[in-house]
Design a protein around this motif. Structure first.
Motif, PDB file in Angstrom:
ATOM      1  N   ASN A  74      -3.620   4.874  -4.897  1.00 38.67           N
ATOM      2  CA  ASN A  74      -4.224   4.696  -3.574  1.00 38.67           C
ATOM      3  C   ASN A  74      -3.277   5.231  -2.503  1.00 38.67           C
ATOM      4  OD1 ASN A  74      -6.499   3.107  -4.515  1.00 38.67           O
ATOM      5  ND2 ASN A  74      -4.987   1.533  -4.940  1.00 38.67           N
ATOM      6  N   VAL A 126      -2.291   5.027   1.222  1.00 41.70           N
ATOM      7  CA  VAL A 126      -2.460   4.124   2.371  1.00 41.70           C
ATOM      8  C   VAL A 126      -1.494   4.537   3.475  1.00 41.70           C
ATOM      9  CG1 VAL A 126      -3.220   2.185   0.922  1.00 41.70           C
ATOM     10  CG2 VAL A 126      -0.804   2.440   1.459  1.00 41.70           C
ATOM     11  N   GLN A 127      -1.601   3.859   4.618  1.00 40.92           N
ATOM     12  CA  GLN A 127      -0.731   4.158   5.749  1.00 40.92           C
ATOM     13  C   GLN A 127       0.073   2.912   6.083  1.00 40.92           C
ATOM     14  OE1 GLN A 127      -2.750   6.013   9.014  1.00 40.92           O
ATOM     15  NE2 GLN A 127      -1.183   5.416  10.484  1.00 40.92           N
ATOM     16  N   THR A 128       1.370   3.073   6.290  1.00 41.90           N
ATOM     17  CA  THR A 128       2.222   1.941   6.656  1.00 41.90           C
ATOM     18  C   THR A 128       2.030   1.595   8.128  1.00 41.90           C
ATOM     19  OG1 THR A 128       4.104   3.292   7.338  1.00 41.90           O
ATOM     20  CG2 THR A 128       3.942   2.706   4.972  1.00 41.90           C
ATOM     21  N   PRO A 177       2.570   7.814   5.286  1.00 39.76           N
ATOM     22  CA  PRO A 177       1.733   7.695   4.081  1.00 39.76           C
ATOM     23  C   PRO A 177       2.498   7.007   2.954  1.00 39.76           C
ATOM     24  CG  PRO A 177       2.577   9.914   4.274  1.00 39.76           C
ATOM     25  CD  PRO A 177       3.020   9.182   5.506  1.00 39.76           C
ATOM     26  N   ILE A 181       0.263   3.540  -3.253  1.00 39.92           N
ATOM     27  CA  ILE A 181       0.377   2.196  -3.819  1.00 39.92           C
ATOM     28  C   ILE A 181      -0.387   2.213  -5.128  1.00 39.92           C
ATOM     29  CG2 ILE A 181      -0.123  -0.249  -3.472  1.00 39.92           C
ATOM     30  CD1 ILE A 181       1.765   0.884  -1.365  1.00 39.92           C
ATOM     31  N   HIS A 182       0.290   1.858  -6.201  1.00 41.29           N
ATOM     32  CA  HIS A 182      -0.405   1.933  -7.475  1.00 41.29           C
ATOM     33  C   HIS A 182       0.295   1.111  -8.544  1.00 41.29           C
ATOM     34  CE1 HIS A 182      -2.153   4.256 -11.045  1.00 41.29           C
ATOM     35  NE2 HIS A 182      -3.145   3.606 -10.473  1.00 41.29           N
TER      36      HIS A 182
END
Length: 151
Positions: free
Chosen positions: A104, A106-108, A113, A116-117
């Protein structure tokens, strides 16, 4: 195959997405013969399961299926192992995990960027994010920071 499995020697434990220490070691099938053979077992949390480790260490769908097939489910009475492929469970497990294999993006909170996995959790063999997430990150960034587990 399934009929050869010694139910007292099943290796796979049940998993939950919550941690309840009282469920780590339980006795099941205590309600009579209709409930199977009484035995001791327990629950693991999902991210600590062997399947999560296999998912995180797989390079692609073919590798995932191959790794799942080799997982030991339990043993026969003569103590020879029974694998997931012996139970004809590999295809179903692969289908269930097919979409989970993709990391995945995602944005912090700092607008960066992040992939997450997987289940970075100390109880699994490698204790870090998936191989796929790291490989994809290395293709799109100059440097990559990844979580490493205990050990």
């Amino acid at each position: 195959h399934a009929s050869e499995l010694d139910v007292r020697k099943i290796e796979w434990r049940r998993v939950l997405d919550m941690n309840d220490r009282s469920l780590r070691d339980i006795a099941i099938a205590l309600g009579g013969t209709a409930n199977g053979f009484p035995r001791q077992t327990g629950f693991d949390i999902t991210v600590a399961s062997e399947i999560m480790a296999v998912l995180c260490l797989s390079k692609d769908l073919k590798d995932l299926k191959s790794n799942l097939a080799k997982m030991t489910i339990g043993y026969r009475r003569d103590m020879t192992p029974i694998f997931a492929e012996d139970m004809e469970a590999t295809g179903a497990m692969t289908v269930l995990l097919k979409n989970a294999l993709s990391p995945n993006l995602v944005q912090t909170l700092e607008n960066n960027p992040a992939f997450i996995h997987g289940g970075p959790f100390a109880n699994i063999a490698h204790g870090c994010n998936s191989v796929l997430a790291t490989q994809k990150s290395l293709k799109v960034a100059d440097y990559v920071v990844t979580e490493a587990g205990f050990g």
